[in-house]
Design a protein around this motif. Structure first.
Motif, mmCIF file in Angstrom:
data_model
loop_
_atom_site.group_PDB
_atom_site.id
_atom_site.type_symbol
_atom_site.label_atom_id
_atom_site.label_comp_id
_atom_site.label_asym_id
_atom_site.label_seq_id
_atom_site.Cartn_x
_atom_site.Cartn_y
_atom_site.Cartn_z
ATOM 1 N N VAL A 1 0.871 -1.176 0.000
ATOM 2 C CA VAL A 1 0.000 0.000 0.000
ATOM 3 C C VAL A 1 0.908 1.226 0.000
ATOM 4 O O VAL A 1 1.567 1.522 0.991
ATOM 5 C CB VAL A 1 -0.923 0.009 1.238
ATOM 6 N N ARG B 1 -1.580 7.371 -2.338
ATOM 7 C CA ARG B 1 -2.665 6.549 -2.904
ATOM 8 C C ARG B 1 -3.210 7.144 -4.200
ATOM 9 O O ARG B 1 -3.653 6.438 -5.079
ATOM 10 C CB ARG B 1 -3.789 6.346 -1.885
ATOM 11 N N GLN C 1 -8.230 5.034 1.173
ATOM 12 C CA GLN C 1 -7.162 4.182 1.712
ATOM 13 C C GLN C 1 -7.686 2.766 1.964
ATOM 14 O O GLN C 1 -6.993 1.783 1.715
ATOM 15 C CB GLN C 1 -6.635 4.799 3.018
ATOM 16 N N LYS C 2 -8.914 2.667 2.428
ATOM 17 C CA LYS C 2 -9.496 1.343 2.689
ATOM 18 C C LYS C 2 -9.724 0.572 1.394
ATOM 19 O O LYS C 2 -9.564 -0.648 1.358
ATOM 20 C CB LYS C 2 -10.819 1.500 3.447
ATOM 21 N N LEU D 1 -6.432 -0.822 0.448
ATOM 22 C CA LEU D 1 -6.103 -1.934 1.340
ATOM 23 C C LEU D 1 -6.904 -3.181 0.951
ATOM 24 O O LEU D 1 -6.367 -4.292 0.918
ATOM 25 C CB LEU D 1 -6.427 -1.514 2.780
ATOM 26 N N TRP E 1 -5.392 -5.170 -1.891
ATOM 27 C CA TRP E 1 -4.271 -6.042 -1.537
ATOM 28 C C TRP E 1 -4.732 -7.240 -0.702
ATOM 29 O O TRP E 1 -4.212 -8.344 -0.849
ATOM 30 C CB TRP E 1 -3.197 -5.245 -0.799
ATOM 31 N N LEU F 1 2.983 -1.321 4.386
ATOM 32 C CA LEU F 1 2.109 -0.144 4.489
ATOM 33 C C LEU F 1 2.996 1.095 4.616
ATOM 34 O O LEU F 1 3.667 1.277 5.625
ATOM 35 C CB LEU F 1 1.205 -0.256 5.729
ATOM 36 N N PRO G 1 0.358 4.557 6.184
ATOM 37 C CA PRO G 1 -1.000 4.043 5.949
ATOM 38 C C PRO G 1 -2.120 4.993 6.358
ATOM 39 O O PRO G 1 -3.227 4.896 5.845
ATOM 40 C CB PRO G 1 -1.045 2.766 6.798
ATOM 41 N N LEU H 1 -8.313 1.391 10.929
ATOM 42 C CA LEU H 1 -7.163 0.770 10.245
ATOM 43 C C LEU H 1 -6.245 0.066 11.236
ATOM 44 O O LEU H 1 -5.711 -1.005 10.957
ATOM 45 C CB LEU H 1 -6.383 1.818 9.454
#
Length: 500
Positions: A340, A344, A409-410, A413, A416, A426, A429, A441
């Motif tokens: 990650v 992003r 961001q989620k 995630l 992945w 990360l 993150p 998170l």
């Protein structure tokens, strides 16, 4: 008292800045005396950059804040307003017009002409050479900037500011790319600039140089003003304490995990010229391994090497005891490594595509029926991930660009996690996401570690680093300077090693 007698060349009073969902600055005060060096201190993410962007006209402050420059109200709407008012920024990364000469760069946008139409190259060369000579850094001003070192480009930028009748010069991490000799040269220039009544706002993570050049310091923390003090009245320990300043009991309390003794990943003699040198570490199953260091320490570059995005020049990677060759992200993914990335928006997500498309992009084979994509299958998986990670969106066909930073961001995630990696990297993150999303998170990271995933986390957030890591490797200028076990992990210890 009338403003005309103010000892301050610059005042920022009660300056706040709110972005959607985040209060980046909350009532900051900064008062810079004429002919002084004023250090602006704070951890990464404290709000220093936001404050300087307001000063430079890149951002507009919230209502109620006030800027005063040279005894007059100051309301820059863009950088050119700031420059014309006598305020110049020398950024961390200089981007000169590379195909022009030093002299041409000096007078870019304010060229000296004769008969109103023709460039007076001779006069520009002469004046530029005199200014550099005067500052004690004589150079051949007819040389193209593309042939000039980073250090010299930085000195040219400072000299340009002086020649531009600057009243205040902002120096952001000015010594990052300089050798020891060049740093000494910079200190001399700072002394010369000060003696001419020009003020300098000095931003640096290197505490030794802050104490060497500064007259006063202002500390900000989590977007809030902490204090302004003469440098003579502060010790290094007090400064670190002011910058960090959080009560350990207030930190996110992570349940204690016991990683197994099984080593999943080992890096030996990892090197990449100009970025990092001789890095060695081993990470266990179920461990959260933190990597700390200041900007430019080489943290991201190490994991980019591990992931094959920017491979190392030399060194060895072992996964479950077997030596592996990782030359590209495809190689890394074959070995069940996920990454990650820090940015992003730039290197992580396809912002103009839906949540579903972003999640399934790297591996579409599970969603194919007769060689065609089954939208139903893909959406079912996306909804499962949406519920699991608590992604706030009306449905999974929402364009990712319309989500908040935390939800973006989620999504990244989730992508992945669908690939079921054994090792998850990360990089920053929780950068740019709110407190609620951070807590979610963190819980997810602990859950993944309990499932036996190995997590490597790079973060500039000290609270995050200390509360989440089982061990922390600290980097300083491309060198590995220590690995600290959780039992010995303190903010002071990390900052001490990271500051060299």
């Amino acid at each position: 008292m009338s403003l005309s007698h103010s000892p301050y060349i610059l005042e920022m009073r009660n300056v706040s800045k709110t972005f959607p969902g985040v209060k980046a600055l909350d009532g900051i005060n900064l008062k810079v005396k004429r002919g002084s060096v004023h250090a602006l201190m704070g951890e990464n993410g404290a709000g220093k950059s936001t404050l300087m962007k307001i000063l430079y006209g890149i951002y507009t402050p919230d209502a109620g804040g006030e800027l005063i420059l040279d005894d007059k109200p100051f309301k820059p709407h863009r950088p050119i307003d700031a420059i014309r008012s006598g305020l110049t920024m020398v950024p961390q990364e200089i981007s000169p017009a590379a195909n022009l000469t030093i002299a041409d760069n000096f007078y870019l946008g304010r060229e000296i002409t004769q008969n109103k139409f023709f460039l007076n190259q001779k006069e520009m060369d002469k004046r530029a050479a005199e200014i550099l000579q005067d500052l004690g850094v004589p150079m051949d001003v007819t040389v193209k900037m593309s042939d000039v070192s980073v250090a010299k480009a930085q000195l040219v930028a400072i000299a340009t500011a002086v020649s531009n009748d600057a009243k205040v010069i902002i120096m952001d991490e000015p010594t990052t790319a300089l050798t020891e000799n060049e740093v000494e040269q910079l200190y001399k220039i700072i002394d010369t600039v000060k003696s001419r009544g020009i003020a300098i706002i000095f931003i640096s993570h290197k505490l030794d140089e802050v104490f060497r050049v500064s007259d006063e310091i202002t500390v900000i923390r989590d977007g809030q003003y902490i204090d302004t003090l003469p440098i003579a009245n502060v010790t290094k320990e007090q400064l670190i304490s002011m910058m960090v300043g959080r009560d350990m009991s207030e930190m996110f309390q992570r349940e204690e995990l016991t990683p197994s003794d099984e080593i999943v990943l080992e890096i030996k003699n990892f090197c990449r010229q100009g970025h990092y040198d001789d890095v060695n570490f081993a990470v266990r199953k179920g461990e959260i391994f933190g990597i700390a260091g200041l900007v430019g320490a080489g943290r991201s570059e190490i994991v980019e090497g591990l992931f094959g995005y920017k491979p190392a020049d030399k060194g060895e990677i072992y996964i479950h005891g077997q030596k592996v060759d990782i030359k590209s992200p495809v190689d890394a993914m074959k070995h069940k490594i996920g990454f990650v990335t820090e940015d992003r928006k730039l290197t992580g997500l396809f912002l103009n595509l839906s949540i579903t498309d972003n999640m399934i992009m790297p591996k579409m084979s599970p969603y194919l029926e007769n060689f065609l994509l089954s939208v139903q299958k893909a959406q079912r998986t996306a909804y499962e991930q949406k519920d699991k990670l608590k992604i706030k969106a009306p449905n999974v066909e929402v364009i990712t660009n319309n989500l908040s930073g935390g939800n973006q961001q989620k999504v990244l995630l989730a992508r992945w996690l669908l690939l079921e990696p054994d090792i998850l990297i990360l990089d920053e993150p929780t950068k740019g996401i709110d407190v609620g999303a951070k807590a979610e998170l963190y819980k997810l990271m602990v859950e993944l570690a309990k499932q036996g995933k190995t997590i490597i986390m790079i973060t500039s957030d000290m609270l995050e680093l200390l509360s989440m890591s089982d061990r922390v490797m600290v980097m300083h200028e491309g060198k590995q300077v220590g690995i600290i076990p959780r039992t010995e992990l303190t903010q002071e210890r990390v900052l001490e090693l990271a500051s060299g």
